[in-house]
Design an enzyme around this catalytic site. Structure first.
Site, PDB file in Angstrom:
ATOM      1  N   HIS A  91     -72.120 -73.820-115.909  1.00 46.36           N
ATOM      2  CA  HIS A  91     -71.772 -72.598-115.204  1.00 46.36           C
ATOM      3  C   HIS A  91     -70.720 -71.661-115.729  1.00 46.36           C
ATOM      4  CE1 HIS A  91     -68.764 -74.945-112.703  1.00 46.36           C
ATOM      5  NE2 HIS A  91     -68.226 -73.996-112.359  1.00 46.36           N
ATOM      6  N   ASP A 227     -73.622 -80.605-115.598  1.00 47.79           N
ATOM      7  CA  ASP A 227     -72.952 -79.076-115.853  1.00 47.79           C
ATOM      8  C   ASP A 227     -71.903 -79.081-116.919  1.00 47.79           C
ATOM      9  OD1 ASP A 227     -71.918 -76.817-115.336  1.00 47.79           O
ATOM     10  OD2 ASP A 227     -71.693 -77.075-113.263  1.00 47.79           O
ATOM     11  N   SER A 659     -62.947 -75.488-113.044  1.00 44.31           N
ATOM     12  CA  SER A 659     -64.123 -75.803-113.603  1.00 44.31           C
ATOM     13  C   SER A 659     -64.261 -75.883-115.327  1.00 44.31           C
ATOM     14  CB  SER A 659     -65.183 -74.509-113.529  1.00 44.31           C
ATOM     15  OG  SER A 659     -65.773 -74.650-112.183  1.00 44.31           O
TER      16      SER A 659
HETATM   17  N1  ARG Z   1     -69.273 -74.910-107.105  1.00 45.04           N
HETATM   18  C1  ARG Z   1     -69.065 -74.703-108.660  1.00 45.04           C
HETATM   19  C2  ARG Z   1     -67.801 -74.060-108.834  1.00 45.04           C
HETATM   20  O1  ARG Z   1     -67.181 -73.363-108.102  1.00 45.04           O
HETATM   21  C3  ARG Z   1     -69.876 -73.967-109.191  1.00 45.04           C
HETATM   22  C4  ARG Z   1     -71.413 -74.480-109.161  1.00 45.04           C
HETATM   23  C5  ARG Z   1     -72.321 -73.351-109.841  1.00 45.04           C
HETATM   24  N2  ARG Z   1     -73.794 -73.819-109.406  1.00 45.04           N
HETATM   25  C6  ARG Z   1     -74.268 -73.200-108.509  1.00 45.04           C
HETATM   26  N3  ARG Z   1     -75.291 -73.850-108.264  1.00 45.04           N
HETATM   27  N4  ARG Z   1     -74.026 -72.160-108.261  1.00 45.04           N
HETATM   28  O2  ARG Z   1     -66.948 -74.316-109.723  1.00 45.04           O
END
Ligand code: ARG
Length: 729
Positions: A91, A227, A659
């Site tokens: 992501h 991811d 992330s």
């Molecule tokens: N919740 C994750 C973060 O803030 C991002 C994941 C991205 N995936 C998604 N399905 N939008 O780091």
């Protein structure tokens, strides 16, 4: 002067106070790796760490910190080979992957691996920042601020910070200094970075792996998402940072992380380095109330509409999906976050908890002139701002939630240049506008945008107090398009804006661009829309907001200063400010609610259980199914589970910005990439929950299996320094 500096000394002593009673803070804490006190380090060792402080962070020798980068401005990445190879999240690389994709070469959908350096794809918008050093500039900043308060203090602080940043920066060498106010402006550190701009895409799994589970599983455990994505940082032939050039060579890093395929078990030590963006652990009950009652629900309602309109078009057409995917993912991510945050704040009674802490503070503050009236003033600041706070969100997330209107609003620069100054400015503003228009048109989906404009205009009308509407705007709309309570009115209005604006019309735009004219711009319906709401805000409410902000910041600073005086022995970490932090804890299972146990890992078995062929979120590549059915996991198999471990959870304290962060074992070897937080702890920005907080990580063995077995890119595996279980050597 002396008085102040002795106060400051006490304050610094309180901040760093590494003496006496250090109670283990559960696993809460985003520590500055360069300022780890003895107690914190000792606690890390107690939890299992087997490295020296020098190995964690050193100014002179290569250390782990040299392998951790800011990736693309909002994420973390890590260097994993002697040739500048970067691991980060899927992501985080998402936009670069969609940008590199087309319907013919759909890397987002199919995945991509460069088999040689020649096949790597330049990612023009990305960069990597390496941390070089940190210096404490607290004295310089605080001395220059003196006794200034609220707005004056904010303004002065901004200018002092700017000048320090400048002093530590050297544009030629891509060196950048950035001062970060810590402990809410009680301490100031300057972080000096070296920026590299030549970043190339090396690999990514198919989206069905990299975003498996989509928004349904986002912010949730159990989780089965691969991811990750892979990039490489390049430098010029003479070893300097450089913009993209075909002559560039891979970076020779100071340090890179070894990668462990030895596996993990419940209770293992885990440490995460990275760049957490922001937390507000000293938020007050006043702020919690504001968030739960106004800010979060407003954001969620407005995003709901935008997401529905975008999704409708994305699912119909793969080209639109590619075009909108990245922006959609960003909106969706925090749509779910804010919704969950409110729910958890309520569930854990954070408002009441904060109230309790504040009562103690006020009892302590009695008779201390500096702190005595703090909460009375603070409450007043919230009362002054609260009536207008919803409008601000409706402007940012509603009015500017339409990409057309957001772009149109940027044309205010052109208008300002036209009505105020000489031609030179106009030329520059127009050039910038032409550039921005090109970008806007590339990313624009008219159908969804037209619906967003209609819906958000109606929401502004119904939800925002009439006294705050732009004067005459809705009366005119009614006059030309009909009943303001009928959604068709707004649809007709929006259709007219889209039909008549010069922004979509090259001929009209070019005429305007050749000889910009304020009346032409003002008459443009898209600009008129943007400008009505924007000027209404700027003219009547912006200064109220700035006042509130300045007061809120200043009271926050005082509050923390007081808290530190009240309890000077407590070891504290500063709130996240997108500066390098380390968090330590353990791999750990948990019980999310009565009678339910969550294991510390998810395996391929679970991915197959979730698999729905052809589904938008739960599809999987046929080859993955085939390999998984054969249990063809090679050296990446987990012996204990007799399966491929896909993800695991730890107790680490992280947040957005982390992330892509490296998850390290007790020896500093890479065991995973942090990519998410769990739903039960979505209140974590404001209150860390020692029982429920978990970081969700993709297991590095799954990453390597995806690259190797699924992707066939053994060239990438060969670059890594693999640490294998002893018996396999
Ligand atoms: N919740 C994750 C973060 O803030 C991002 C994941 C991205 N995936 C998604 N399905 N939008 O780091």
């Amino acid at each position: 002067m002396t008085n102040k500096s002795s106060v400051m000394k006490k304050l610094l002593a309180a901040i760093f106070c590494l003496v006496l009673s250090f109670k283990s803070l559960a696993d809460e804490g985003m520590w500055l790796p360069m300022l780890l006190g003895e107690q914190v380090y000792a606690d890390m060792v107690k939890k299992g760490l087997k490295l020296t402080k020098e190995q964690l962070y050193s100014i002179n020798k290569a250390s782990i910190k040299d392998a951790v980068i800011i990736f693309g401005g909002g994420c973390t990445g890590e260097i994993v080979s002697s040739q500048g190879l970067i691991f980060t999240n899927h992501h985080c690389g998402y936009e670069a992957i969609t940008d590199a994709s087309s319907i013919q070469h759909n890397y987002l959908h199919d995945g991509f691996y460069a088999r040689s350096k020649e096949e790597e794809i330049p990612a023009q918008d990305l960069y990597a920042d390496f941390l070089i050093k940190i210096e404490d500039v607290t004295k310089e900043v605080l001395d220059s601020l003196g006794d200034l308060k609220e707005m004056d203090r904010q303004k002065k602080m901004q200018s002092v910070i700017l000048s320090i940043n400048k002093r530590y920066s050297d544009e030629q060498n891509s060196i950048m200094g950035r001062v970060s106010p810590l402990f809410k402006g009680n301490q100031f550190l300057v972080f000096v970075y070296q920026r590299y701009n030549d970043i190339r895409l090396v690999g990514a799994p198919p989206e069905s792996v990299g975003k498996f589970g989509g928004d349904t599983d986002n912010w949730e455990w159990p989780r089965h998402t691969g991811d990750f994505s892979i990039f490489r940082v390049y430098m010029s032939k003479d070893g300097k940072p450089s913009k993209y050039s075909p002559d560039d060579i891979p970076l020779k890093p100071k340090y890179f992380l070894p990668v462990s395929i030895k596996g993990l078990k419940d209770g293992d030590y885990a440490m995460i380095y990275g760049y957490p963006g922001g937390t507000n652990r000293y938020e007050t009950s006043l702020g919690v109330k504001q968030k739960i009652e106004i800010d979060n629900p407003s954001i969620v309602n407005l995003r709901d509409i935008r997401l529905k309109d975008m999704f409708e078009q994305m699912k119909k057409d793969p080209a639109v999906k590619l075009q909108l995917a990245s922006s959609y993912a960003g909106i969706a991510n925090y749509w779910k976050f804010y919704d969950g945050e409110s729910k958890q704040l309520v569930k854990y009674h954070i408002y009441e908890q904060k109230k309790g802490v504040e009562e103690k503070f006020q009892a302590w503050a009695k008779g201390k002139p500096e702190f005595e009236n703090l909460f009375t003033d603070w409450q007043k600041a919230y009362e002054d701002w609260r009536p207008y706070s919803k409008q601000r969100i409706y402007l940012n997330e509603g009015v500017f939630g339409s990409p057309l209107i957001a772009f149109a609003a940027s044309l205010q620069q052109v208008e300002n240049a036209l009505v105020k100054t000489n031609g030179g400015d106009v030329h520059k503003a127009m050039e910038a506008a032409n550039e921005a228009r090109k970008k806007f048109l590339e990313s624009e989906n008219r159908i969804s945008d037209q619906e967003i404009l209609a819906a958000t205009t109606m929401m502004f009308y119904s939800d925002i107090d009439k006294s705050q509407h732009p004067v005459g705007f809705f009366e005119n709309l009614k006059g030309s398009f009909g009943d303001l309570h009928d959604e068709n009115t707004y649809k007709k209005y929006s259709a007219n804006v889209f039909d008549q604006t010069m922004i979509f019309n090259d001929a009209k735009w070019n005429t305007f661009s050749a000889s910009p004219d304020a009346t032409v711009l003002q008459a443009d319906p898209a600009y008129a829309h943007a400008s009505a709401f924007l000027k209404n805000w700027q003219g009547k409410y912006l200064s109220i907001y700035q006042q509130f902000n300045a007061r809120n910041n200043d009271y926050g600073r005082l509050y923390l200063k007081g808290i530190m005086q009240m309890d000077p022995k407590k070891v504290r970490y500063p709130d996240a400010t997108f500066t390098m932090r380390v968090s330590y804890g353990n791999v750990k299972s948990y019980n999310p609610r009565d009678a339910v146990h969550y294991d510390y890992v998810c395996t391929m078995k679970g991915a197959l259980e979730k698999y729905i062929p052809g589904d938008y979120e739960f599809d999987l590549p046929p080859k993955l199914i085939e390999l998984a059915n054969k249990k063809d996991f090679g050296q990446y198999i987990d012996k204990q589970k007799n399966d491929l471990v896909v993800t695991f959870i730890t107790t680490n304290d992280i947040t957005g910005g982390n992330s892509g962060s490296p998850v390290l074992n007790s020896l500093g070897e890479l065991i995973g990439l942090a990519f998410d937080g769990n739903y039960e702890a979505l209140s974590h920005k404001i209150a860390f929950d020692p029982v429920y907080n978990r970081t969700i990580c993709v297991d590095i063995r799954y990453v390597l299996w995806c690259i190797d077995k699924l992707g066939g890119a053994s060239n990438i595996i060969n670059e890594l320094k693999l640490m294998k279980p002893v018996q396999l050597k």
